[in-house]
Design a protein around this motif. Sequence first.
Motif, PDB file in Angstrom:
ATOM      1  N   ILE A  91     -11.820 -37.210  -5.344  1.00 28.64           N
ATOM      2  CA  ILE A  91     -13.270 -37.209  -5.524  1.00 28.64           C
ATOM      3  C   ILE A  91     -13.889 -36.890  -4.171  1.00 28.64           C
ATOM      4  CG2 ILE A  91     -15.323 -38.586  -6.049  1.00 28.64           C
ATOM      5  CD1 ILE A  91     -13.619 -40.157  -8.033  1.00 28.64           C
ATOM      6  N   SER A  92     -14.719 -35.849  -4.146  1.00 29.08           N
ATOM      7  CA  SER A  92     -15.407 -35.447  -2.918  1.00 29.08           C
ATOM      8  C   SER A  92     -16.905 -35.604  -3.124  1.00 29.08           C
ATOM      9  CB  SER A  92     -15.092 -33.985  -2.584  1.00 29.08           C
ATOM     10  OG  SER A  92     -13.698 -33.814  -2.432  1.00 29.08           O
ATOM     11  N   VAL A  93     -17.546 -36.314  -2.205  1.00 35.69           N
ATOM     12  CA  VAL A  93     -18.989 -36.532  -2.284  1.00 35.69           C
ATOM     13  C   VAL A  93     -19.642 -35.975  -1.026  1.00 35.69           C
ATOM     14  CG1 VAL A  93     -20.840 -38.245  -2.461  1.00 35.69           C
ATOM     15  CG2 VAL A  93     -18.671 -38.628  -3.663  1.00 35.69           C
ATOM     16  N   THR A  94     -20.595 -35.071  -1.238  1.00 38.63           N
ATOM     17  CA  THR A  94     -21.396 -34.504  -0.155  1.00 38.63           C
ATOM     18  C   THR A  94     -22.848 -34.565  -0.587  1.00 38.63           C
ATOM     19  OG1 THR A  94     -19.589 -32.976   0.371  1.00 38.63           O
ATOM     20  CG2 THR A  94     -21.754 -32.489   1.315  1.00 38.63           C
ATOM     21  N   GLY A  95     -23.624 -35.434   0.059  1.00 37.03           N
ATOM     22  CA  GLY A  95     -25.022 -35.586  -0.342  1.00 37.03           C
ATOM     23  C   GLY A  95     -25.099 -36.058  -1.782  1.00 37.03           C
TER      24      GLY A  95
END
Length: 189
Positions: free
Chosen positions: A48-52
Amino acid sequence: LFLSLTLFSCAKKSDTSSTTTTTTELEGVWKTSCYIDSDNLSYYITTISVTGTNLEIKDEIHSDSSCNTDDGILASNFSSLTIGEERTYSSGSTGHRFTMNLDSIKYTPETTAAVISLLSDRTCGYGDWALNTEKDITGNTCGSTTIPSANTTFLSQYKLVGNNFYLGTFGTTGSYPDRVSNEPAYIKQ
């Protein structure tokens, strides 16, 4: 089929709540070790990648318990991630409810056997599946599974325990799911 958006769980929530709007505590990359899906059919490594306010869930699907044999990749992309009500669980760990909107779900077969199977059934409405070639399956019917359409809002909750992130089930209507799974653990990278 190969869609893994529903994660089952067993933790209980309390009535403790507050509201926040920042995604800072989720920023970054979170990854599982190899685990078997809830149907005991496939093995996964999920990132899981979270950016903003953007979130991507990438399921690497494998046919062996060591996750060495690649079968395919399912990539689900979301936007408008909004962190909401804080939750405190019976273990004392905390997390939040959250919503996010689906942008796309894409599948990439990584074996010839997977391609042949997809072609024989015209899976997800495609008759031109190819090895290592991604197809957008958003809103399609894949076997007996209807893939959600773009802009579908998902509701869930998570908890943080040290460098581990745990997810609840995902809902698309009504109220938030009421539990968070204790497996798999998404480890901050």
